[in-house]
Scaffold this motif. Structure first.
Motif, PDB file in Angstrom:
ATOM      1  N   GLU A   8       1.758 -12.264  11.591  1.00  0.00           N
ATOM      2  CA  GLU A   8       0.943 -11.184  11.030  1.00  0.00           C
ATOM      3  C   GLU A   8       0.090 -10.529  12.115  1.00  0.00           C
ATOM      4  N   LYS A   9      -0.470 -11.329  13.005  1.00  0.00           N
ATOM      5  CA  LYS A   9      -1.259 -10.771  14.105  1.00  0.00           C
ATOM      6  C   LYS A   9      -0.402  -9.866  14.970  1.00  0.00           C
ATOM      7  N   PHE A  10       0.831 -10.289  15.224  1.00  0.00           N
ATOM      8  CA  PHE A  10       1.744  -9.470  16.022  1.00  0.00           C
ATOM      9  C   PHE A  10       2.023  -8.146  15.314  1.00  0.00           C
ATOM     10  N   LEU A  11       2.318  -8.198  14.009  1.00  0.00           N
ATOM     11  CA  LEU A  11       2.624  -6.977  13.260  1.00  0.00           C
ATOM     12  C   LEU A  11       1.428  -6.036  13.194  1.00  0.00           C
ATOM     13  N   ILE A  12       0.243  -6.581  13.003  1.00  0.00           N
ATOM     14  CA  ILE A  12      -0.966  -5.754  12.945  1.00  0.00           C
ATOM     15  C   ILE A  12      -1.230  -5.089  14.293  1.00  0.00           C
ATOM     16  N   ALA A  13      -0.973  -5.827  15.367  1.00  0.00           N
ATOM     17  CA  ALA A  13      -1.268  -5.306  16.694  1.00  0.00           C
ATOM     18  C   ALA A  13      -0.216  -4.331  17.197  1.00  0.00           C
ATOM     19  N   ASN A  14       1.015  -4.462  16.769  1.00  0.00           N
ATOM     20  CA  ASN A  14       2.099  -3.708  17.383  1.00  0.00           C
ATOM     21  C   ASN A  14       2.784  -2.710  16.470  1.00  0.00           C
ATOM     22  N   THR A  15       2.373  -2.607  15.224  1.00  0.00           N
ATOM     23  CA  THR A  15       2.971  -1.639  14.310  1.00  0.00           C
ATOM     24  C   THR A  15       1.867  -0.965  13.508  1.00  0.00           C
ATOM     25  N   LEU A  16       2.262  -0.058  12.646  1.00  0.00           N
ATOM     26  CA  LEU A  16       1.276   0.580  11.772  1.00  0.00           C
ATOM     27  C   LEU A  16       0.991  -0.261  10.532  1.00  0.00           C
ATOM     28  N   ASN A  17       1.386  -1.518  10.547  1.00  0.00           N
ATOM     29  CA  ASN A  17       0.994  -2.430   9.475  1.00  0.00           C
ATOM     30  C   ASN A  17      -0.506  -2.682   9.493  1.00  0.00           C
ATOM     31  N   CYS A  18      -1.182  -2.183  10.522  1.00  0.00           N
ATOM     32  CA  CYS A  18      -2.635  -2.326  10.598  1.00  0.00           C
ATOM     33  C   CYS A  18      -3.343  -1.401   9.606  1.00  0.00           C
ATOM     34  N   LEU A  19      -2.655  -0.378   9.086  1.00  0.00           N
ATOM     35  CA  LEU A  19      -3.314   0.585   8.198  1.00  0.00           C
ATOM     36  C   LEU A  19      -3.947  -0.050   6.965  1.00  0.00           C
ATOM     37  N   PRO A  20      -3.232  -0.869   6.183  1.00  0.00           N
ATOM     38  CA  PRO A  20      -3.902  -1.461   5.023  1.00  0.00           C
ATOM     39  C   PRO A  20      -5.076  -2.360   5.408  1.00  0.00           C
ATOM     40  N   VAL A  21      -4.980  -3.018   6.555  1.00  0.00           N
ATOM     41  CA  VAL A  21      -6.080  -3.872   7.009  1.00  0.00           C
ATOM     42  C   VAL A  21      -7.283  -3.010   7.358  1.00  0.00           C
ATOM     43  N   LEU A  22      -7.035  -1.864   8.001  1.00  0.00           N
ATOM     44  CA  LEU A  22      -8.127  -0.944   8.341  1.00  0.00           C
ATOM     45  C   LEU A  22      -8.747  -0.314   7.099  1.00  0.00           C
ATOM     46  N   LEU A  23      -7.957  -0.166   6.038  1.00  0.00           N
ATOM     47  CA  LEU A  23      -8.424   0.493   4.816  1.00  0.00           C
ATOM     48  C   LEU A  23      -9.004  -0.471   3.783  1.00  0.00           C
ATOM     49  N   GLN A  24      -9.189  -1.726   4.133  1.00  0.00           N
ATOM     50  CA  GLN A  24      -9.760  -2.676   3.182  1.00  0.00           C
ATOM     51  C   GLN A  24     -11.144  -2.208   2.741  1.00  0.00           C
ATOM     52  N   GLY A  25     -11.379  -2.288   1.438  1.00  0.00           N
ATOM     53  CA  GLY A  25     -12.653  -1.863   0.877  1.00  0.00           C
ATOM     54  C   GLY A  25     -12.703  -0.384   0.539  1.00  0.00           C
ATOM     55  N   ARG A  26     -11.627   0.334   0.751  1.00  0.00           N
ATOM     56  CA  ARG A  26     -11.581   1.769   0.477  1.00  0.00           C
ATOM     57  C   ARG A  26     -10.600   2.052  -0.644  1.00  0.00           C
ATOM     58  N   ALA A  27     -10.849   3.133  -1.358  1.00  0.00           N
ATOM     59  CA  ALA A  27      -9.959   3.558  -2.441  1.00  0.00           C
ATOM     60  C   ALA A  27      -8.773   4.307  -1.848  1.00  0.00           C
ATOM     61  N   VAL A  28      -7.570   3.920  -2.257  1.00  0.00           N
ATOM     62  CA  VAL A  28      -6.341   4.540  -1.744  1.00  0.00           C
ATOM     63  C   VAL A  28      -5.377   4.802  -2.893  1.00  0.00           C
ATOM     64  N   LEU A  29      -4.389   5.625  -2.599  1.00  0.00           N
ATOM     65  CA  LEU A  29      -3.281   5.873  -3.509  1.00  0.00           C
ATOM     66  C   LEU A  29      -2.017   5.412  -2.801  1.00  0.00           C
ATOM     67  N   ILE A  30      -1.231   4.592  -3.465  1.00  0.00           N
ATOM     68  CA  ILE A  30      -0.002   4.055  -2.881  1.00  0.00           C
ATOM     69  C   ILE A  30       1.168   4.461  -3.766  1.00  0.00           C
ATOM     70  N   ASP A  31       2.139   5.167  -3.169  1.00  0.00           N
ATOM     71  CA  ASP A  31       3.364   5.512  -3.880  1.00  0.00           C
ATOM     72  C   ASP A  31       4.362   4.383  -3.686  1.00  0.00           C
TER      73      ASP A  31
END
Length: 138
Positions: A8-31
């Motif tokens: 998970e650390k690798f994916l967060i650091a090297n892909t855009l999988n970091c977006l949901p982690v960065l958006l924690q605590g915020r309101a979002v819309l997911i399709d």
């Protein structure tokens, strides 16, 4: 702070999988892939993009809305993650990159080719976001 696995650390650091982690605590819309959507506050996100939302509203294909206190979305179901308009994702990603770069300077470890390539790809993504913002402003 969550405890992420090495993968998970690798994916967060090297892909855009970091977006949901960065958006924690915020309101979002997911399709989702099945033509439905979920709106809510991301309470937990992992490196695989599995998200747990609180105060969620599930919107089906016909536009009917169902309220849920908690709603979990598996990573393979996510089609599109809408970033809130009030958030400047460019600065968030830059801060994420700076935090990563700072880690290497402190520990004096040599970056691998994969890490350099991932950082270059993140920079390319940031440049394309900047260009898109400039086009939208005109």
């Amino acid at each position: 702070m969550q405890n992420f696995s090495a993968r998970e650390k690798f994916l967060i650091a090297n892909t855009l999988n970091c977006l949901p982690v960065l958006l924690q605590g915020r309101a979002v819309l997911i399709d989702l892939h099945n033509e439905t959507s979920v709106a809510g506050i991301i309470s937990i996100a992992d490196g695989h993009m599995t998200c747990e939302l609180t105060q969620a509203v599930f919107i089906d294909r016909n536009g009917r809305q169902n309220l849920f206190d908690n709603f979990m979305i598996r990573n393979r179901m996510i089609r599109l993650l809408h970033v809130p308009e009030d958030l400047d994702i460019r600065t968030e990603l830059l801060n994420h990159l700076k935090n990563r770069a700072g880690r290497f300077k402190k520990t004096n470890t040599k970056r691998t080719f994969k890490q350099k390539r991932a950082e270059d790809r993140h920079k390319e993504t940031l440049e394309s976001i900047t260009k898109q913002q400039q086009v939208d402003e005109k």
